[in-house]
Design a protein around this motif. Structure first.
Motif, PDB file in Angstrom:
ATOM      1  N   PRO A   1      -2.613 -55.429  80.908  1.00 14.40           N
ATOM      2  CA  PRO A   1      -3.607 -56.548  80.525  1.00 14.40           C
ATOM      3  C   PRO A   1      -3.817 -57.758  81.463  1.00 14.40           C
ATOM      4  O   PRO A   1      -4.794 -58.229  81.567  1.00 14.40           O
ATOM      5  N   ARG A   2      -2.582 -58.136  82.322  1.00 15.71           N
ATOM      6  CA  ARG A   2      -2.703 -59.276  83.172  1.00 15.71           C
ATOM      7  C   ARG A   2      -2.619 -59.007  84.488  1.00 15.71           C
ATOM      8  O   ARG A   2      -2.648 -59.876  85.433  1.00 15.71           O
ATOM      9  N   LYS A   3      -2.616 -57.861  84.796  1.00 18.83           N
ATOM     10  CA  LYS A   3      -2.684 -57.280  86.286  1.00 18.83           C
ATOM     11  C   LYS A   3      -3.805 -56.332  86.437  1.00 18.83           C
ATOM     12  O   LYS A   3      -3.744 -55.149  86.761  1.00 18.83           O
ATOM     13  N   TRP A   4      -4.950 -56.584  86.138  1.00 17.12           N
ATOM     14  CA  TRP A   4      -6.090 -55.747  86.120  1.00 17.12           C
ATOM     15  C   TRP A   4      -6.329 -55.284  87.819  1.00 17.12           C
ATOM     16  O   TRP A   4      -6.992 -54.356  87.755  1.00 17.12           O
ATOM     17  N   LYS A   5      -5.915 -56.067  88.658  1.00 23.26           N
ATOM     18  CA  LYS A   5      -5.912 -55.817  89.971  1.00 23.26           C
ATOM     19  C   LYS A   5      -5.267 -54.246  90.125  1.00 23.26           C
ATOM     20  O   LYS A   5      -5.796 -53.400  91.286  1.00 23.26           O
ATOM     21  N   VAL A   6      -4.394 -53.974  89.539  1.00 19.48           N
ATOM     22  CA  VAL A   6      -3.663 -52.643  89.680  1.00 19.48           C
ATOM     23  C   VAL A   6      -4.758 -51.435  89.287  1.00 19.48           C
ATOM     24  O   VAL A   6      -4.618 -50.358  90.012  1.00 19.48           O
ATOM     25  N   CYS A   7      -5.807 -51.661  88.681  1.00 20.13           N
ATOM     26  CA  CYS A   7      -6.574 -50.866  88.292  1.00 20.13           C
ATOM     27  C   CYS A   7      -7.766 -50.638  89.243  1.00 20.13           C
ATOM     28  O   CYS A   7      -8.828 -49.944  88.885  1.00 20.13           O
TER      29      CYS A   7
ATOM     30  N   SER B   1      -8.966 -42.865  82.098  1.00 20.56           N
ATOM     31  CA  SER B   1      -7.991 -43.454  82.849  1.00 20.56           C
ATOM     32  C   SER B   1      -8.061 -44.865  83.274  1.00 20.56           C
ATOM     33  O   SER B   1      -7.361 -45.644  83.099  1.00 20.56           O
ATOM     34  N   TYR B   2      -9.466 -45.554  83.537  1.00 25.46           N
ATOM     35  CA  TYR B   2      -9.507 -46.999  83.817  1.00 25.46           C
ATOM     36  C   TYR B   2      -9.251 -47.504  82.346  1.00 25.46           C
ATOM     37  O   TYR B   2      -8.404 -48.793  82.622  1.00 25.46           O
ATOM     38  N   GLN B   3      -9.699 -47.192  81.551  1.00 24.38           N
ATOM     39  CA  GLN B   3      -9.461 -48.078  80.227  1.00 24.38           C
ATOM     40  C   GLN B   3      -7.902 -48.081  79.883  1.00 24.38           C
ATOM     41  O   GLN B   3      -7.280 -49.062  79.412  1.00 24.38           O
ATOM     42  N   GLN B   4      -7.457 -46.866  80.077  1.00 28.92           N
ATOM     43  CA  GLN B   4      -5.970 -46.882  79.618  1.00 28.92           C
ATOM     44  C   GLN B   4      -5.210 -47.836  80.694  1.00 28.92           C
ATOM     45  O   GLN B   4      -4.101 -48.530  80.263  1.00 28.92           O
ATOM     46  N   CYS B   5      -5.416 -47.755  81.819  1.00 31.70           N
ATOM     47  CA  CYS B   5      -4.770 -48.724  82.903  1.00 31.70           C
ATOM     48  C   CYS B   5      -4.998 -50.016  82.651  1.00 31.70           C
ATOM     49  O   CYS B   5      -4.049 -51.106  82.457  1.00 31.70           O
ATOM     50  N   LEU B   6      -6.147 -50.418  82.347  1.00 26.92           N
ATOM     51  CA  LEU B   6      -6.398 -51.887  81.584  1.00 26.92           C
ATOM     52  C   LEU B   6      -5.561 -52.249  80.504  1.00 26.92           C
ATOM     53  O   LEU B   6      -5.029 -53.313  80.265  1.00 26.92           O
ATOM     54  N   LEU B   7      -5.332 -51.340  79.374  1.00 28.54           N
ATOM     55  CA  LEU B   7      -4.714 -51.695  78.382  1.00 28.54           C
ATOM     56  C   LEU B   7      -3.084 -51.738  78.685  1.00 28.54           C
ATOM     57  O   LEU B   7      -2.490 -52.457  78.232  1.00 28.54           O
ATOM     58  N   ASP B   8      -2.591 -50.933  79.679  1.00 28.94           N
ATOM     59  CA  ASP B   8      -1.306 -50.960  80.160  1.00 28.94           C
ATOM     60  C   ASP B   8      -1.099 -52.118  80.987  1.00 28.94           C
ATOM     61  O   ASP B   8       0.101 -52.685  81.276  1.00 28.94           O
TER      62      ASP B   8
END
Length: 88
Positions: free
Chosen positions: A60-66, A51-58
């Motif tokens: 890429p410029r808003k890593w704080k969302v994850c 889930s974390y990796q997918q969030c980072l892929l989805d």
């Protein structure tokens, strides 16, 4: 994630510009800790990691969302005593 001391020791050696040959012990400790932690996360926290990796892929410029997913992954690693925590 759970290899803070190993990372700090290796980074300090690099900061002091210690010859790479003399950093072998620190490098091997960091590599070992990282590999064991990754294997443990994959074995015990695979769904959170995916889930974390997918969030980072989805995002890429808003890593704080994850960040929430990252915190959950950290908690799982701590609960399963992965990395340096296993030695405590």
């Amino acid at each position: 994630m759970c290899c803070n001391k190993a990372m700090a020791d290796y980074t300090e050696g690099k900061r002091q510009k210690v010859h790479p040959g003399k950093l072998a012990t620190e490098r091997e400790a960091l590599e070992s800790c990282t590999a064991h932690t990754y294997a443990g996360v994959r074995a015990n926290c695979a769904e959170m990691m995916d889930s974390y990796q997918q969030c980072l892929l989805d995002n890429p410029r808003k890593w704080k969302v994850c960040n929430g997913l990252r915190d959950s992954l950290d908690t799982c690693a701590i609960q399963n005593k992965l990395g340096e925590i296993a030695k405590m």
